[in-house]
Design an enzyme around this catalytic site. Structure first.
Site, PDB file in Angstrom:
ATOM      1  N   ASN A   1     -71.307 -10.857  10.592  1.00 36.48           N
ATOM      2  CA  ASN A   1     -72.605 -11.375  10.184  1.00 36.48           C
ATOM      3  C   ASN A   1     -73.448 -10.228   9.639  1.00 36.48           C
ATOM      4  OD1 ASN A   1     -74.757 -13.336   9.963  1.00 36.48           O
ATOM      5  ND2 ASN A   1     -75.704 -12.374  11.744  1.00 36.48           N
TER       6      ASN A   1
ATOM      7  N   HIS B   1     -77.340  -9.077   9.344  1.00 33.41           N
ATOM      8  CA  HIS B   1     -78.628  -9.401   9.969  1.00 33.41           C
ATOM      9  C   HIS B   1     -79.704  -8.474   9.407  1.00 33.41           C
ATOM     10  CE1 HIS B   1     -81.305 -11.002  13.018  1.00 33.41           C
ATOM     11  NE2 HIS B   1     -81.715  -9.766  13.242  1.00 33.41           N
TER      12      HIS B   1
ATOM     13  N   SER C   1     -78.032  -4.815   9.299  1.00 31.20           N
ATOM     14  CA  SER C   1     -76.875  -4.466  10.109  1.00 31.20           C
ATOM     15  C   SER C   1     -75.767  -5.484   9.888  1.00 31.20           C
ATOM     16  CB  SER C   1     -77.238  -4.463  11.611  1.00 31.20           C
ATOM     17  OG  SER C   1     -78.366  -3.654  11.878  1.00 31.20           O
TER      18      SER C   1
ATOM     19  N   ASP D   1     -76.817 -12.054  17.992  1.00 30.99           N
ATOM     20  CA  ASP D   1     -77.040 -10.765  17.330  1.00 30.99           C
ATOM     21  C   ASP D   1     -76.777  -9.576  18.259  1.00 30.99           C
ATOM     22  OD1 ASP D   1     -77.811 -12.164  15.050  1.00 30.99           O
ATOM     23  OD2 ASP D   1     -79.924 -12.159  15.605  1.00 30.99           O
TER      24      ASP D   1
END
Length: 206
Positions: A110, A112, A139, A148
């Site tokens: 992912n 972020h 990130s 996260d």
């Protein structure tokens, strides 16, 4: 050597990071991944139209009115039908069920828009400004069941300017995302390709 890692990109919006990943691959076809599917929980998302224009296979289904686990089961089925090996979340604005994350452990990335572990969740740019941070950024992390909180594999810092508001900061962070995510995905796919290759070579003697 193993084949290129088969990647599915999950989106909910305009697909700007999808475009960055696809363009990174187009500039050098020998990169160790290929995008074999773009999936979305928002059928009308601009990113779905973009994916079709790029010649990528798409799948979309609205999650509205559907229990999260059931939706993720349908998504999982489609991913496996396309022999997906790695998932890249790119503006996918829906939490994944714990069962789905467990099934794909170590295979979901992912991007972020903060310097994790700072400012997990939403509204990251306003929160960075309110906190008086010197830097914002983005990130790339491995997705785990905790929001996260998975291992960070790449980061880019973006200096916060005196006149920044949430919108101007978000625009500059997004530019950084478009540079960071393709490079991080390429590195991770390279490592994963090696692991897959070792697994194939180290089969049973039965």
């Amino acid at each position: 050597m193993a084949d290129k890692v088969r990647v599915a990109v999950l989106i909910s919006g305009r697909g700007s990071n999808l475009l960055a990943l696809a363009e990174h691959k187009r500039r050098d076809p020998d990169r160790p991944y290929e995008i074999v599917l773009v999936a979305s929980n928002v059928p009308e998302a601009r990113g779905v139209v973009l994916a079709k224009r790029l010649g990528l296979r798409t799948w979309s289904l609205s999650h509205k009115g559907m229990e999260r686990r059931l939706f993720d089961q349908k998504l999982d089925t489609v991913l496996r039908e396309h022999d997906v090996e790695l998932i890249a979340l790119a503006g996918y604005m829906r939490l994944l069920s714990p069962e789905f994350v467990e099934r794909w452990e170590g295979r979901i990335l992912n991007i972020h828009p903060s310097l994790l572990p700072l400012h997990k969740g939403l509204d990251t740019h306003r929160r960075a400004l309110l906190a008086g941070d010197e830097y914002a950024g983005c990130s790339v992390h491995v997705v785990t069941a905790d929001l996260d909180s998975g291992p960070v594999i790449a980061q880019t810092r973006v200096r916060i300017l005196p006149r920044d508001d949430a919108d101007s900061l978000a625009a500059r962070v997004l530019e950084a995302e478009h540079e960071l995510y393709p490079a991080a995905l390429e590195r991770y796919a390279h490592e994963l390709r090696g692991a897959i290759g070792e697994g194939r070579e180290g089969g049973s003697d039965d």
